[in-house]
Design a protein around this motif. Structure first.
Motif, PDB file in Angstrom:
ATOM      1  N   SER A 102      23.050  33.554  42.597  1.00 51.42           N
ATOM      2  CA  SER A 102      23.425  32.987  43.754  1.00 51.42           C
ATOM      3  C   SER A 102      22.365  33.118  44.615  1.00 51.42           C
ATOM      4  CB  SER A 102      24.792  33.492  44.392  1.00 51.42           C
ATOM      5  OG  SER A 102      24.805  33.137  45.446  1.00 51.42           O
ATOM      6  N   HIS A 130      20.111  29.885  46.081  1.00 55.99           N
ATOM      7  CA  HIS A 130      20.024  29.676  47.460  1.00 55.99           C
ATOM      8  C   HIS A 130      18.472  29.402  47.777  1.00 55.99           C
ATOM      9  CE1 HIS A 130      19.621  30.517  51.721  1.00 55.99           C
ATOM     10  NE2 HIS A 130      20.371  29.585  51.826  1.00 55.99           N
ATOM     11  N   ARG A 158      16.854  26.302  46.453  1.00 52.53           N
ATOM     12  CA  ARG A 158      17.263  24.960  46.751  1.00 52.53           C
ATOM     13  C   ARG A 158      16.384  24.983  48.194  1.00 52.53           C
ATOM     14  NH1 ARG A 158      23.910  25.859  46.483  1.00 52.53           N
ATOM     15  NH2 ARG A 158      24.300  24.512  44.815  1.00 52.53           N
ATOM     16  N   THR A 159      16.024  25.588  48.990  1.00 51.80           N
ATOM     17  CA  THR A 159      15.454  25.352  50.121  1.00 51.80           C
ATOM     18  C   THR A 159      14.263  24.566  50.164  1.00 51.80           C
ATOM     19  OG1 THR A 159      16.625  27.001  51.409  1.00 51.80           O
ATOM     20  CG2 THR A 159      14.598  26.171  52.464  1.00 51.80           C
ATOM     21  N   SER A 162      14.979  20.992  48.650  1.00 44.37           N
ATOM     22  CA  SER A 162      15.324  20.258  49.685  1.00 44.37           C
ATOM     23  C   SER A 162      14.197  19.662  50.391  1.00 44.37           C
ATOM     24  CB  SER A 162      16.181  20.784  50.548  1.00 44.37           C
ATOM     25  OG  SER A 162      17.206  21.866  50.256  1.00 44.37           O
ATOM     26  N   ILE A 176      17.100  20.402  40.826  1.00 40.86           N
ATOM     27  CA  ILE A 176      18.079  20.644  41.687  1.00 40.86           C
ATOM     28  C   ILE A 176      19.539  20.858  40.812  1.00 40.86           C
ATOM     29  CG2 ILE A 176      19.543  19.775  43.538  1.00 40.86           C
ATOM     30  CD1 ILE A 176      17.058  18.684  44.757  1.00 40.86           C
ATOM     31  N   ASN A 228      21.992  23.848  40.145  1.00 43.90           N
ATOM     32  CA  ASN A 228      23.361  23.708  40.227  1.00 43.90           C
ATOM     33  C   ASN A 228      24.107  24.295  39.118  1.00 43.90           C
ATOM     34  OD1 ASN A 228      22.875  22.841  42.775  1.00 43.90           O
ATOM     35  ND2 ASN A 228      23.275  20.586  42.363  1.00 43.90           N
ATOM     36  N   LEU A 234      24.106  27.934  38.672  1.00 44.09           N
ATOM     37  CA  LEU A 234      25.166  28.431  39.609  1.00 44.09           C
ATOM     38  C   LEU A 234      26.449  28.421  39.142  1.00 44.09           C
ATOM     39  CD1 LEU A 234      24.579  29.976  42.208  1.00 44.09           C
ATOM     40  CD2 LEU A 234      24.778  27.729  43.400  1.00 44.09           C
ATOM     41  N   ARG A 275      28.897  31.410  37.955  1.00 40.65           N
ATOM     42  CA  ARG A 275      30.067  31.379  38.503  1.00 40.65           C
ATOM     43  C   ARG A 275      31.434  31.488  37.756  1.00 40.65           C
ATOM     44  NH1 ARG A 275      30.586  27.774  43.626  1.00 40.65           N
ATOM     45  NH2 ARG A 275      28.243  27.535  43.628  1.00 40.65           N
ATOM     46  N   GLN A 308      36.839  29.050  41.515  1.00 43.95           N
ATOM     47  CA  GLN A 308      38.196  28.778  42.214  1.00 43.95           C
ATOM     48  C   GLN A 308      38.348  27.295  42.183  1.00 43.95           C
ATOM     49  OE1 GLN A 308      37.558  30.080  46.171  1.00 43.95           O
ATOM     50  NE2 GLN A 308      37.991  32.213  45.709  1.00 43.95           N
ATOM     51  N   LYS A 350      36.062  19.201  41.137  1.00 41.26           N
ATOM     52  CA  LYS A 350      35.631  19.781  39.919  1.00 41.26           C
ATOM     53  C   LYS A 350      35.798  18.784  38.436  1.00 41.26           C
ATOM     54  CE  LYS A 350      35.052  24.022  41.546  1.00 41.26           C
ATOM     55  NZ  LYS A 350      35.409  23.854  42.890  1.00 41.26           N
ATOM     56  N   LEU A 401      11.884  21.724  57.177  1.00 43.77           N
ATOM     57  CA  LEU A 401      13.174  21.014  56.872  1.00 43.77           C
ATOM     58  C   LEU A 401      13.426  20.368  58.447  1.00 43.77           C
ATOM     59  CD1 LEU A 401      15.389  23.008  54.699  1.00 43.77           C
ATOM     60  CD2 LEU A 401      14.098  21.119  54.109  1.00 43.77           C
ATOM     61  N   ASN A 423      22.440  25.565  52.289  1.00 46.29           N
ATOM     62  CA  ASN A 423      22.147  25.614  50.751  1.00 46.29           C
ATOM     63  C   ASN A 423      22.780  26.575  50.310  1.00 46.29           C
ATOM     64  OD1 ASN A 423      20.403  23.468  49.960  1.00 46.29           O
ATOM     65  ND2 ASN A 423      18.521  24.413  50.862  1.00 46.29           N
ATOM     66  N   GLN A 429      28.702  27.830  47.867  1.00 44.05           N
ATOM     67  CA  GLN A 429      29.793  28.599  47.293  1.00 44.05           C
ATOM     68  C   GLN A 429      30.901  28.129  47.755  1.00 44.05           C
ATOM     69  OE1 GLN A 429      29.422  31.336  44.907  1.00 44.05           O
ATOM     70  NE2 GLN A 429      27.536  32.231  45.312  1.00 44.05           N
ATOM     71  N   ASP A 430      32.164  28.154  46.843  1.00 45.52           N
ATOM     72  CA  ASP A 430      33.436  27.572  47.563  1.00 45.52           C
ATOM     73  C   ASP A 430      33.846  28.205  48.762  1.00 45.52           C
ATOM     74  OD1 ASP A 430      33.613  25.680  45.526  1.00 45.52           O
ATOM     75  OD2 ASP A 430      34.898  26.813  44.261  1.00 45.52           O
ATOM     76  N   LYS A 486      22.101  20.776  51.285  1.00 44.23           N
ATOM     77  CA  LYS A 486      21.075  20.114  51.712  1.00 44.23           C
ATOM     78  C   LYS A 486      20.425  19.576  50.390  1.00 44.23           C
ATOM     79  CE  LYS A 486      19.704  23.531  54.477  1.00 44.23           C
ATOM     80  NZ  LYS A 486      19.032  24.532  55.494  1.00 44.23           N
ATOM     81  N   SER A 487      20.275  20.347  49.276  1.00 47.98           N
ATOM     82  CA  SER A 487      19.490  19.913  48.287  1.00 47.98           C
ATOM     83  C   SER A 487      20.206  18.688  47.572  1.00 47.98           C
ATOM     84  CB  SER A 487      19.345  21.110  47.068  1.00 47.98           C
ATOM     85  OG  SER A 487      20.382  21.667  46.926  1.00 47.98           O
ATOM     86  N   ASN A 488      21.568  18.661  47.759  1.00 45.07           N
ATOM     87  CA  ASN A 488      22.379  17.908  46.808  1.00 45.07           C
ATOM     88  C   ASN A 488      22.524  16.420  47.764  1.00 45.07           C
ATOM     89  OD1 ASN A 488      22.825  19.697  45.077  1.00 45.07           O
ATOM     90  ND2 ASN A 488      24.823  19.875  45.411  1.00 45.07           N
TER      91      ASN A 488
END
Lengths: 353, 131
Positions: free
Chosen positions: A130, A134, A137-138, A141, A178, A182, A185, A189, A196, A243, B19, B90, B93-94, B111-113
């Motif tokens: 996780s 993260h 991802r920055t 992006s 990306i 995902n 991740l 999870r 969930q 989902k 960004l 970014n 999580q749920d 953001k990345s999506n």
């Protein structure tokens, strides 16, 4: 040759799994040091007591509802179980009940694995993935947004065709990264049980229409038509909308990307079967070779012809799809013939059932 | 309803300057009348109180005061809670999304999506709803 009884005694004493012997009344008649350590009690304090007084077996995912131990032998290890220790702590365990063929009292041996360390490691791994995701991802992006700005050419510094093409390739590679982040991740999870579901009722046909819209350019680029055959009067599904959307998006994307050259079709349909909606995504793609079919839903598995066709993929999509569908109490399966096509089916509950 | 963007003010709360730069540039191209950038949660709150913007784009992992804390403060103020907040983070999580929405965020974007185009569409959607 060693004496069998000595060998058994040594094994019983030193085996890391907790072992407890019960009679048919579920009274403890013997246990090994690992079991004594697990329940923090000496042999003399335990022998003669019903097992439920020493170690309470709980229903999976529950801290309060108990199910009594059974003396019926289990075919295999029962994983993802929980037990309550005499000090009140609830711990994850796996157990197996084995019949001891000895005398008329028909004793059984219960092997118990303390899964606390395993769970801790799983949680640690999930947390690590996780954090890393993260962090990844920055910059991803930033690359995405800067590339988009250049491709859109909003400020009039025109790029030539060659540059635009290269820019698109770079953009697509970043998109792939990306999507891999995902997938990792999500898989992590799912593994750690932290995934969930948020159940709502929704119209599957409408969802497929939205996915179709999202994939329209991708489908056109592959010369594939997506046909949504879902009947308008299909009852509402009861599931996690986002989902299930992810599952349909994944299956439809696969159906398109594994379609060979030439004009092809992808047909999405759904029917009611009992209390479930059975959805199918049928393609005219390269198919799944027979020897790979048993492994299709395994993590990171990719069929030989998928790799040969140089189609990009992480091998995580179908694993994630299967786990998501199973969490809904449904199942996912397929029929496939190489060079003819594949149909993937999955089912999810109907709303109200 | 068409929105006159030249009359709209927006605050971008983002600690990664590379960004916020590209995002602010795009919002400028779209024609937003007033764009401010805050690099941390405290600065963001002060800016929101002073400028009373039409919308706030809020990152979650921020120095000094994180996005959840910013949302809490906004939520507790009857005037500030009316300002729509679009989370751009970014963290995806749920439980993060749920918590942010519970604290009043209108929507939550990983953001990345999302392409800049999609981010702009989300902003427009919220502004139209709020007009």
């Amino acid at each position: 040759m060693l004496n069998g009884s000595t060998l058994c005694k040594t094994l019983f004493t030193h085996i890391p799994s907790a072992v407890v012997v019960l009679d048919q009344q579920k009274t403890i008649t013997d246990c090994n040091p690992a079991f004594q350590q697990l329940v923090s009690a000496q042999l003399a304090e335990i022998v003669g007591k019903p097992i439920d007084q020493v170690l309470l077996l709980l229903q999976p995912n529950s801290k309060t509802m108990s199910t009594a131990w059974s003396t019926i032998p289990t075919a295999d290890w029962c994983n993802d179980q929980k037990a309550k220790l005499p000090n009140g702590n609830v711990i994850p365990i796996a157990y197996q009940v084995i019949a001891i063929e000895e005398d008329d009292t028909e004793p059984v041996m219960v092997l118990i694995k303390d899964a606390r360390r395993e769970q801790e490691l799983m949680e640690l791994r999930s947390e690590f993935v996780s954090i890393v995701s993260h962090q990844l991802r920055t910059p991803a992006s930033a690359v995405k947004w800067y590339m988009e700005t250049l491709i859109d050419n909003r400020r009039g510094n025109t790029l030539n065709e060659w540059q635009v093409d290269k820019m698109h390739q770079a953009y697509q590679s970043n998109e792939r990264m990306i999507s891999l982040i995902n997938d990792l991740l999500n898989a992590s999870r799912l593994d750690s049980g932290k995934f969930q579901l948020h159940l709502t009722s929704f119209n599957l046909g409408k969802m497929v229409e939205e996915v179709k819209g999202e994939l329209i350019h991708f489908a056109r680029a592959h010369n594939v038509d997506i046909n949504n055959h879902i009947p308008a009067d299909l009852p509402q599904a009861s599931a996690d909308l986002d989902k299930v959307r992810e599952v349909i998006l994944n299956l439809t994307t696969n159906a398109i990307k594994y379609s060979p050259a030439g004009h092809r079709e992808v047909n999405v349909n759904a029917v009611v079967k009992g209390k479930m909606i059975e959805c199918s995504v049928q393609d005219q793609g390269i198919g799944i070779p027979e020897k790979g079919q048993a492994h299709l839903f395994e993590k990171f598995y990719r069929a030989d012809n998928a790799i040969e066709s140089q189609t990009e993929g992480s091998g995580l999509g179908l694993y994630i799809a299967r786990e998501i569908i199973r969490l809904h109490g449904g199942d996912i399966w397929f029929t496939s013939k190489e060079n003819v096509g594949t149909t993937i089916y999955f089912n999810i509950p109907i709303y109200g059932n | 309803m068409a929105i006159d963007l030249s009359k709209q003010s927006i605050i971008v709360v983002e600690d990664e300057s590379f960004l916020s730069k590209v995002l602010a540039e795009r919002l400028e191209d779209e024609g937003f009348g007033h764009i401010d950038v805050a690099g941390n949660g405290e600065e963001a709150l002060a800016m929101i109180k002073n400028h009373n913007p039409n919308i706030v784009l809020l990152d979650m992992i921020l120095p000094k005061m994180n996005g959840f804390e910013v949302l809490e403060v906004l939520q507790a103020d009857p005037k500030l809670k009316k300002i729509p907040v679009l989370v751009l983070s970014n963290l995806g999580q749920d439980q993060d999304i749920e918590q942010a929405k519970k604290l009043g965020a209108r929507d939550y974007i990983v953001k990345s999506n999302f392409s800049l185009q999609k981010v702009v569409e989300k902003i427009m959607g919220i502004l139209e709803e709020h007009a």
